[in-house]
Scaffold this motif. Structure first.
Motif, PDB file in Angstrom:
ATOM      1  N   GLY A  43       1.040  -1.069   0.009  1.00  7.54           N
ATOM      2  CA  GLY A  43       0.086   0.024   0.064  1.00  7.54           C
ATOM      3  C   GLY A  43       0.841   1.359   0.123  1.00  7.54           C
ATOM      4  N   SER A  86      -2.583   0.722  -4.343  1.00 11.40           N
ATOM      5  CA  SER A  86      -2.036  -0.812  -3.734  1.00 11.40           C
ATOM      6  C   SER A  86      -1.494  -1.348  -4.990  1.00 11.40           C
ATOM      7  N   VAL A 131      -3.342   4.091   2.118  1.00 10.76           N
ATOM      8  CA  VAL A 131      -3.714   2.623   2.445  1.00 10.76           C
ATOM      9  C   VAL A 131      -2.958   2.318   3.727  1.00 10.76           C
ATOM     10  N   LEU A 166      -3.218  -4.085   4.189  1.00 10.97           N
ATOM     11  CA  LEU A 166      -3.416  -5.009   3.277  1.00 10.97           C
ATOM     12  C   LEU A 166      -3.301  -6.790   3.721  1.00 10.97           C
ATOM     13  N   SER A 219      -8.054  -4.445   1.360  1.00 11.95           N
ATOM     14  CA  SER A 219      -7.300  -3.017   1.876  1.00 11.95           C
ATOM     15  C   SER A 219      -8.134  -2.340   2.623  1.00 11.95           C
TER      16      SER A 219
END
Length: 55
Positions: A5, A11, A32, A35, A46
């Motif tokens: 991320g 991502s 992000v 994950l 995510s």
């Protein structure tokens, strides 16, 4: 495979054998944070600062 991320909303999934991106996407509008692959490695979840979890 490796999932990453970013501080932008992207991502990526990488092929670690040759260090290339297999797939990259922008599923979020904020950074992000996390994950995680599913147990069978068929899905990637995510989580983001935008408050959403995407699969």
């Amino acid at each position: 495979m490796l999932a990453t991320g970013s501080s932008d909303p992207s991502s990526a999934i990488w092929d670690t054998s040759n260090q290339t991106i297999i797939h990259k996407w922008d599923a979020h509008t904020e950074v992000v944070w996390a994950l995680d692959f599913s147990p069978n490695d068929k899905r990637l979840a995510s989580a983001s600062a935008d408050g959403n979890v995407m699969m």
